[in-house]
Design an enzyme around this catalytic site. Structure first.
Site, PDB file in Angstrom:
ATOM      1  N   PHE A 243       0.856  -1.175   0.000  1.00 29.07           N
ATOM      2  CA  PHE A 243       0.000   0.000   0.000  1.00 29.07           C
ATOM      3  C   PHE A 243       0.903   1.239   0.000  1.00 29.07           C
ATOM      4  O   PHE A 243       1.843   1.329   0.796  1.00 29.07           O
ATOM      5  CB  PHE A 243      -0.883  -0.023   1.245  1.00 29.07           C
ATOM      6  CG  PHE A 243      -1.990   0.971   1.219  1.00 29.07           C
ATOM      7  CD1 PHE A 243      -3.091   0.769   0.397  1.00 29.07           C
ATOM      8  CD2 PHE A 243      -1.947   2.106   2.003  1.00 29.07           C
ATOM      9  CE1 PHE A 243      -4.125   1.689   0.371  1.00 29.07           C
ATOM     10  CE2 PHE A 243      -2.979   3.034   1.980  1.00 29.07           C
ATOM     11  CZ  PHE A 243      -4.070   2.825   1.157  1.00 29.07           C
TER      12      PHE A 243
ATOM     13  N   ASP B  86       3.025  -5.749   7.817  1.00 30.28           N
ATOM     14  CA  ASP B  86       1.822  -4.928   7.897  1.00 30.28           C
ATOM     15  C   ASP B  86       0.631  -5.872   7.757  1.00 30.28           C
ATOM     16  O   ASP B  86       0.515  -6.588   6.756  1.00 30.28           O
ATOM     17  CB  ASP B  86       1.843  -3.861   6.795  1.00 30.28           C
ATOM     18  CG  ASP B  86       0.721  -2.853   6.980  1.00 30.28           C
ATOM     19  OD1 ASP B  86      -0.371  -3.249   7.445  1.00 30.28           O
ATOM     20  OD2 ASP B  86       0.921  -1.670   6.644  1.00 30.28           O
TER      21      ASP B  86
ATOM     22  N   TYR C 274      -9.782  -0.438  11.507  1.00 28.35           N
ATOM     23  CA  TYR C 274     -11.072  -0.016  10.925  1.00 28.35           C
ATOM     24  C   TYR C 274     -11.466  -0.867   9.727  1.00 28.35           C
ATOM     25  O   TYR C 274     -12.514  -0.661   9.152  1.00 28.35           O
ATOM     26  CB  TYR C 274     -11.035   1.471  10.520  1.00 28.35           C
ATOM     27  CG  TYR C 274      -9.841   1.860   9.678  1.00 28.35           C
ATOM     28  CD1 TYR C 274      -9.801   1.582   8.328  1.00 28.35           C
ATOM     29  CD2 TYR C 274      -8.745   2.485  10.254  1.00 28.35           C
ATOM     30  CE1 TYR C 274      -8.695   1.910   7.567  1.00 28.35           C
ATOM     31  CE2 TYR C 274      -7.638   2.815   9.507  1.00 28.35           C
ATOM     32  CZ  TYR C 274      -7.615   2.532   8.160  1.00 28.35           C
ATOM     33  OH  TYR C 274      -6.518   2.852   7.411  1.00 28.35           O
ATOM     34  N   LYS C 275     -10.614  -1.828   9.346  1.00 26.38           N
ATOM     35  CA  LYS C 275     -10.959  -2.707   8.223  1.00 26.38           C
ATOM     36  C   LYS C 275     -11.692  -3.939   8.773  1.00 26.38           C
ATOM     37  O   LYS C 275     -12.827  -3.804   9.207  1.00 26.38           O
ATOM     38  CB  LYS C 275      -9.700  -3.046   7.430  1.00 26.38           C
ATOM     39  CG  LYS C 275      -9.137  -1.807   6.708  1.00 26.38           C
ATOM     40  CD  LYS C 275      -7.794  -2.017   6.036  1.00 26.38           C
ATOM     41  CE  LYS C 275      -7.361  -0.720   5.345  1.00 26.38           C
ATOM     42  NZ  LYS C 275      -5.936  -0.714   4.970  1.00 26.38           N
TER      43      LYS C 275
ATOM     44  N   ARG D 117     -12.758  -4.196  -6.617  1.00 22.24           N
ATOM     45  CA  ARG D 117     -12.376  -4.971  -5.430  1.00 22.24           C
ATOM     46  C   ARG D 117     -13.590  -5.231  -4.535  1.00 22.24           C
ATOM     47  O   ARG D 117     -14.383  -4.334  -4.271  1.00 22.24           O
ATOM     48  CB  ARG D 117     -11.309  -4.172  -4.669  1.00 22.24           C
ATOM     49  CG  ARG D 117     -10.661  -4.904  -3.541  1.00 22.24           C
ATOM     50  CD  ARG D 117      -9.521  -4.079  -2.969  1.00 22.24           C
ATOM     51  NE  ARG D 117     -10.014  -2.896  -2.265  1.00 22.24           N
ATOM     52  CZ  ARG D 117      -9.342  -2.266  -1.302  1.00 22.24           C
ATOM     53  NH1 ARG D 117      -8.121  -2.671  -0.964  1.00 22.24           N
ATOM     54  NH2 ARG D 117      -9.848  -1.221  -0.706  1.00 22.24           N
TER      55      ARG D 117
HETATM   56  C1  PLP Z   1      -5.321   0.616   4.865  1.00 17.88           C
HETATM   57  C2  PLP Z   1      -3.843   0.612   4.885  1.00 17.88           C
HETATM   58  C3  PLP Z   1      -3.123   1.689   5.427  1.00 17.88           C
HETATM   59  C4  PLP Z   1      -3.826   2.927   5.917  1.00 17.88           C
HETATM   60  O1  PLP Z   1      -3.007   3.718   6.712  1.00 17.88           O
HETATM   61  P1  PLP Z   1      -3.674   4.850   7.634  1.00 17.88           P
HETATM   62  O2  PLP Z   1      -2.531   5.558   8.211  1.00 17.88           O
HETATM   63  O3  PLP Z   1      -4.521   4.144   8.647  1.00 17.88           O
HETATM   64  O4  PLP Z   1      -4.520   5.706   6.764  1.00 17.88           O
HETATM   65  C5  PLP Z   1      -1.744   1.578   5.491  1.00 17.88           C
HETATM   66  N1  PLP Z   1      -1.102   0.490   5.031  1.00 17.88           N
HETATM   67  C6  PLP Z   1      -1.759  -0.555   4.484  1.00 17.88           C
HETATM   68  C7  PLP Z   1      -0.999  -1.735   3.996  1.00 17.88           C
HETATM   69  C8  PLP Z   1      -3.147  -0.515   4.381  1.00 17.88           C
HETATM   70  O5  PLP Z   1      -3.808  -1.520   3.819  1.00 17.88           O
END
Ligand code: PLP
Length: 397
Positions: free
Chosen positions: A113, A184, A209-210, A356
């Site tokens: 990400f 992660d 939050y996911k 997705r």
């Molecule tokens: C959703 C996601 C994030 C989001 O980061 P925030 O700081 O919470 O906005 C970061 N890394 C990955 C791999 C994600 O899937």
């Protein structure tokens, strides 16, 4: 055996919608209203500042961290909540790099990400030590774990394709090469069984939050392996990670173990929402969730492929090799997702061409999957996406 009818009843889902985006923002747990109201009225309202002691606010980040630890196979007392995932990535990476001062390579993949990569870039710039971020194809990571790699930083589930990395094998290979590993777990925690301790991960981070349904802006978590916890230097040395915050010492002394990864004042309202969301896990077994997720995603792939030859599967076909999502490639994916949302099937779009769909067995069942397939078939077979109103991009896709 998890009773999925009972877990589904714990969520407040809007009538007529099929929510296949719990991988981006989990659904709303009904208990959050009561729990948050209690925190607002009985805690904040009545206790005011004494809530930090009397309502246990100060312990919330480690107390909830222990509940997350159970879901990711971490040792109790080694996970703490706070900040956003981007910040936790930065903290883990900064600490890890300091532990390998003679090595300059951060190895990641191009399916990571972007914020994780951006945070690495920013940190490299601030450090000014000539570190280099190397991003290779996800399948190629194992060929680049050489003895100049300081840290392997990967997201276990690819946010676009859902492809899974082999956490155990990669961690072992990295350790054999003398590197540290940061995992992660953004798309893993609450989606599949994870065993950070058994895999020997050095650091793990993730959001809540996911698949953990903590609500928009819910705090992230960080895990530091017990063998490193009392020696890592926290880069973001905020007062609440200090050994004695209320001594108001002018100099920083890192707190005990994972406490040092705290930064500033914890988000008590968000933690209250998250705590009620985690209650759902008292009724659910992550192994059952995983088995059901594979069933639902297999069913979805079979149904969509049978009806929509114009969609190309972008996720691994083997359920064991993917997280809890299914992605399809389609040139007009953005418009197609908008057309689906207009018809009650909520998925999302990831540039350049990925449609997705996330599957959360806690509140999505076979009937939802079958209804979604029928609507997708209608939209695709009749090109219902081909309308101007579906083509203007919003800020969040
Ligand atoms: C959703 C996601 C994030 C989001 O980061 P925030 O700081 O919470 O906005 C970061 N890394 C990955 C791999 C994600 O899937």
């Amino acid at each position: 055996m998890t009773n999925f009818l009972a877990t589904k009843a714990m969520f407040d889902l809007p009538e007529g919608k099929i929510y296949l985006d719990g991988n981006s923002l989990g659904a709303f747990p009904k208990a959050a209203t009561k729990r948050m109201t209690q925190t607002l009225e009985q805690e904040w309202g009545e206790l005011l500042i004494t809530g930090w002691n009397k309502a246990g606010w100060m312990e919330q980040p480690t107390k909830i961290g222990d509940r997350i630890a159970k879901l990711i196979g971490a040792e109790t007392g080694h996970v703490v909540m706070g900040d956003t995932l981007s910040i936790k990535v930065y903290q883990a990476l900064a600490s890890a790099l300091e532990m390998r001062p003679d090595r300059k390579i951060i190895l990641s993949d191009n399916g990571n990400f972007p914020t994780d990569l951006y945070m690495a870039e920013g940190l490299i710039h601030s450090l000014g030590l000539q570190h280099q971020l190397k991003t290779v194809d996800p399948t190629d990571v194992v060929n680049h774990i050489t003895d100049d790699v300081a840290v392997v930083m990967l997201t276990q589930v690819d946010y676009r394709t859902g492809r899974l990395h082999d956490m155990k094998a990669i961690t072992k290979q990295a350790h054999d090469a003398g590197a540290l590993v940061i995992w992660d777990l953004a798309h893993s925690a609450g989606a599949l069984p994870v065993h950070v301790a058994a895999c020997n991960a050095d650091f793990a981070v993730g959001c809540t939050y996911k698949y953990l349904n903590g609500g928009p802006g819910a705090p992230a978590f960080i895990y530091v392996a017990p063998r490193h916890a009392d020696t890592v230097r926290p880069a973001l040395s905020g007062w609440l990670g200090h050994a004695a915050p209320f001594a108001f010492d002018l100099n920083y002394t890192a707190g005990n173990g994972i406490e040092r990864m705290r930064v500033g004042t914890p988000p008590i309202l968000q933690l209250a929402a998250l705590e009620s969301a985690l209650d759902v896990w008292d009724m659910a077994d992550i192994n059952d969730v995983r088995a059901k997720s594979i069933e639902l995603t297999n069913r979805f792939i079979a149904g969509v492929e049978a009806a929509c030859p114009m969609l190309a599967l972008a996720s691994p076909r083997d359920g064991k090799m993917r997280g809890s999502q299914v992605s399809f490639k389609f040139e007009h994916g953005y418009a197609a997702i908008q057309a689906l949302i207009a018809r009650g099937v909520i998925g999302d779009f990831r540039a350049p061409d990925i449609m997705r769909f996330g599957f959360t067995p806690l509140y999505i069942d076979e009937n939802d999957v079958d209804r979604a397939i029928a609507i997708i078939a209608d939209v695709m077979q009749n090109s219902l996406w081909n309308r101007d109103e579906y083509k203007t991009q919003s800020r969040v896709t």
